[in-house]
Write a protein that holds these residues in place. Structure first.
Motif, mmCIF file in Angstrom:
data_model
loop_
_atom_site.group_PDB
_atom_site.id
_atom_site.type_symbol
_atom_site.label_atom_id
_atom_site.label_comp_id
_atom_site.label_asym_id
_atom_site.label_seq_id
_atom_site.Cartn_x
_atom_site.Cartn_y
_atom_site.Cartn_z
ATOM 1 N N ALA A 79 -9.811 -0.045 -1.132
ATOM 2 C CA ALA A 79 -8.786 -0.965 -0.838
ATOM 3 C C ALA A 79 -7.472 -0.651 -1.464
ATOM 4 O O ALA A 79 -6.364 -1.184 -1.128
ATOM 5 N N SER A 80 -7.402 0.417 -2.611
ATOM 6 C CA SER A 80 -6.304 0.487 -3.176
ATOM 7 C C SER A 80 -5.660 1.899 -2.525
ATOM 8 O O SER A 80 -4.416 2.061 -2.284
ATOM 9 N N ILE A 81 -6.618 2.917 -1.954
ATOM 10 C CA ILE A 81 -6.002 4.001 -1.543
ATOM 11 C C ILE A 81 -5.699 3.948 -0.030
ATOM 12 O O ILE A 81 -4.464 4.521 0.169
ATOM 13 N N ALA A 82 -6.026 3.273 0.733
ATOM 14 C CA ALA A 82 -5.692 2.922 2.143
ATOM 15 C C ALA A 82 -4.406 2.592 2.144
ATOM 16 O O ALA A 82 -3.561 3.056 2.898
ATOM 17 N N PRO A 83 -3.933 1.403 1.583
ATOM 18 C CA PRO A 83 -2.371 0.901 1.676
ATOM 19 C C PRO A 83 -1.615 1.847 0.899
ATOM 20 O O PRO A 83 -0.436 2.186 1.262
#
Length: 228
Positions: free
Chosen positions: A42-46
């Motif tokens: 959820a941190s890497i995707a955005p």
């Protein structure tokens, strides 16, 4: 008429943000996979989505304009976010979301208020009343009856980890305010909204790096593979 319009706009944003946040927590709790891989993803995707924008912002601001103080704030915010996420994962493993989530969100309300005083900012009496009412309301939500409100209801590991998550929330909430204020005062070339989105992307990067470092340090390398 200008002030009421802005106030309504701010209220809508806060409510919408709260709904998104609650939905994210429910999704994370119901996720059948690893909580660590979920939060890291959820941190890497955005971050990936915002990466071109971050490059553009840095080209406008100039990398040298972002001094060590700013990066220190980003790092501290990332640490606060990591504490919050890890604490929440641990808490959800040991308790019900109906109890854990209200506590994790209630305590930072007062903590942030107290923290802002320590950094030299003042709050009105109405703000303090609001903090207290919100905190009490969140603590009462999991209780079916007032007789259930007793110290023993909160003496468990799930609540302990939710308190740790609350500390993390307090840290990054105060730091984020300082960082955004610094960006607005010490840089030029971008609007406040553009700076806010830029800081959001940088924050995602900090969270991802700190979570990866923590997973490596705690020998949870398999979580990195699960993220992908």
């Amino acid at each position: 008429m200008l002030v009421p319009t802005l106030t309504l706009y701010a209220a809508v944003l806060v409510i919408f943000s709260a709904l998104l946040h609650a939905g994210w927590n429910i999704l994370g709790k119901s996720n059948t996979g690893s909580g660590y891989s979920f939060t890291l993803g959820a941190s890497i995707a955005p971050l990936i989505l915002l990466f071109p924008y971050l490059v553009w912002c840095i080209s406008v601001l100039g990398f040298n304009s972002l001094d060590g103080y700013f990066w220190l704030l980003v790092t501290l915010s990332g640490i606060g976010q990591a504490i919050y996420l890890i604490g929440l994962i641990k808490a959800y493993d040991m308790g019900d979301i109906g109890v854990i989530y209200p506590i994790a969100r209630a305590l930072p309300v007062l903590m942030v208020g107290i923290g802002t005083v320590f950094i030299g900012q003042s709050l009105s009496i109405n703000a303090w009343i609001g903090f207290v009412v919100l905190t009490l309301g969140c603590l009462l939500i999991p209780m079916r009856h007032f007789k259930d409100l007793r110290l023993g209801s909160y003496l468990n590991l799930g609540v302990l980890w939710s308190c740790i998550a609350a500390i993390g929330t307090t840290i990054y909430s105060i730091i984020d305010k300082q960082a955004l204020t610094w960006l607005q005062l010490e840089t030029s070339g971008l609007t406040k909204v553009q700076l806010a989105v830029f800081y959001l992307g940088v924050q995602f990067a900090a969270i991802a790096l700190i979570l990866i470092a923590w997973l490596l340090a705690t020998n949870k390398r398999n979580e990195l593979a699960l993220t992908w």
